[in-house]
Write a protein that holds these residues in place. Sequence first.
Motif, short mmCIF file in Angstrom:
data_model
loop_
_atom_site.label_atom_id
_atom_site.label_comp_id
_atom_site.label_asym_id
_atom_site.label_seq_id
_atom_site.Cartn_x
_atom_site.Cartn_y
_atom_site.Cartn_z
N GLN A 1 0.81 -1.20 0.00
CA GLN A 1 0.00 0.00 0.00
C GLN A 1 0.85 1.26 0.00
N LEU A 2 1.99 1.23 0.69
CA LEU A 2 2.85 2.41 0.73
C LEU A 2 3.35 2.78 -0.65
N GLN A 3 3.52 1.77 -1.52
CA GLN A 3 3.96 2.04 -2.89
C GLN A 3 2.93 2.87 -3.66
N GLU A 4 1.66 2.77 -3.23
CA GLU A 4 0.59 3.45 -3.97
C GLU A 4 0.24 4.80 -3.37
N MET A 5 0.74 5.11 -2.18
CA MET A 5 0.33 6.32 -1.49
C MET A 5 1.16 7.53 -1.92
N ALA A 6 0.51 8.69 -1.85
CA ALA A 6 1.23 9.94 -2.11
C ALA A 6 2.25 10.16 -1.01
N GLN A 7 3.37 10.74 -1.38
CA GLN A 7 4.45 11.01 -0.42
C GLN A 7 4.44 12.49 -0.04
N PRO A 8 4.67 12.85 1.22
CA PRO A 8 4.79 11.97 2.38
C PRO A 8 3.43 11.55 2.91
N PHE A 9 3.40 10.66 3.90
CA PHE A 9 2.14 10.16 4.45
C PHE A 9 2.27 10.07 5.97
N SER A 10 1.14 10.08 6.64
CA SER A 10 1.12 10.00 8.10
C SER A 10 0.68 8.61 8.53
N ASN A 11 0.90 8.29 9.79
CA ASN A 11 0.44 7.03 10.34
C ASN A 11 -1.08 6.93 10.25
N GLN A 12 -1.78 8.03 10.47
CA GLN A 12 -3.23 8.02 10.40
C GLN A 12 -3.71 7.67 8.99
N GLU A 13 -3.04 8.19 7.97
CA GLU A 13 -3.42 7.90 6.59
C GLU A 13 -3.20 6.42 6.27
N VAL A 14 -2.10 5.86 6.76
CA VAL A 14 -1.83 4.44 6.53
C VAL A 14 -2.90 3.59 7.22
N ALA A 15 -3.21 3.92 8.47
CA ALA A 15 -4.21 3.15 9.22
C ALA A 15 -5.56 3.15 8.52
N LYS A 16 -5.93 4.29 7.95
CA LYS A 16 -7.22 4.40 7.26
C LYS A 16 -7.26 3.52 6.02
N VAL A 17 -6.18 3.48 5.28
CA VAL A 17 -6.15 2.72 4.03
C VAL A 17 -6.12 1.21 4.28
N VAL A 18 -5.30 0.77 5.23
CA VAL A 18 -5.16 -0.68 5.47
C VAL A 18 -6.17 -1.20 6.48
N LYS A 19 -6.99 -0.27 7.04
CA LYS A 19 -8.08 -0.64 7.95
C LYS A 19 -7.56 -1.35 9.20
N LEU A 20 -6.52 -0.75 9.79
CA LEU A 20 -6.00 -1.21 11.08
C LEU A 20 -5.98 -0.02 12.04
N SER A 21 -5.79 -0.29 13.32
CA SER A 21 -5.71 0.79 14.28
C SER A 21 -4.40 1.55 14.09
N ARG A 22 -4.39 2.81 14.52
CA ARG A 22 -3.17 3.62 14.42
C ARG A 22 -2.05 3.05 15.30
N ILE A 23 -2.44 2.42 16.40
CA ILE A 23 -1.43 1.80 17.26
C ILE A 23 -0.73 0.66 16.51
N SER A 24 -1.53 -0.13 15.79
CA SER A 24 -0.95 -1.26 15.04
C SER A 24 -0.05 -0.78 13.91
N THR A 25 -0.55 0.15 13.09
CA THR A 25 0.25 0.60 11.95
C THR A 25 1.51 1.33 12.40
N LYS A 26 1.44 2.00 13.56
CA LYS A 26 2.64 2.69 14.07
C LYS A 26 3.76 1.69 14.35
N LYS A 27 3.41 0.50 14.85
CA LYS A 27 4.42 -0.53 15.11
C LYS A 27 5.10 -0.96 13.81
N TYR A 28 4.30 -1.09 12.74
CA TYR A 28 4.87 -1.50 11.45
C TYR A 28 5.72 -0.38 10.85
N LEU A 29 5.27 0.86 10.98
CA LEU A 29 6.06 1.98 10.47
C LEU A 29 7.36 2.13 11.25
#
Length: 242
Positions: free
Chosen positions: A170-198
């Motif tokens: 998904q990051l390959q498809e997103m506009a740069q730069p991006f926030s944790n909140q934007e990633v969480a919204k796209v992949v449908k996970l909590s911000r806490i979860s996506t923050k760990k991956y980022l």
Amino acid sequence: MTQVMIVEDDPMVRELNGQYLRRVLGADLTLREFGDAQSALDAYQSQPADLILLDVYMPTLSGAEMLQELTARNWHPQVIMLTAASDLGHVREALDYGVLDYLVKPFSFARFQTAIQRFQTVQKMTSGDGSVSQTDLDQLFVAETPTETAPEPTLPKGLSAYTLGRIRQQLQEMAQPFSNQEVAKVVKLSRISTKKYLDYLLAQGEVSGAVKYLKVGRPVTVYRLTDNEGPTQAEGPTQAPK
């Protein structure tokens, strides 16, 4: 035009595969997407496809059963398997059908692109009449020596390889730069979860981050892929994230 079917029951994965396909084939593409194999077979009967991107695990009719149906009906489109099924039983079934390629999820865009380019080579060389040289045939039947890549480091506790792959795609498809909140919204996970991956991708050097100071409210960290570095579009002073 290249007629392609995507047969995949997961809407998010289906959308990602469609985006990848459009990046490779561009305007030379007529794409139809199906959430189950039976609908794809019904559609194929009235309008055949040059290529099918096929999952294995689907309700009612599996990908392996769809391959059997294609053979029984004497239909022979090129098939690329895009699946989480890596067991030898499913691999053997795919080989028996003669699939063009077999990609295990999660796969990179580069690997997907290689599979589609191989399809394009096959289409170009097998269209029309005439003969081909041994050099041409080697492009179809002789596999290139794979480039050695470093193994994936052991993931920290609580991180999933499958979810990590989804986020990388998904990051390959997103506009740069991006926030944790934007990633969480796209992949449908909590911000806490996506923050760990980022945080993991940041530690691996796959993304970089900087703090963006807002006129109102707390500062936020914005990220960008390290292979897409450029001037950060954040307003105000930035510093490396803590």
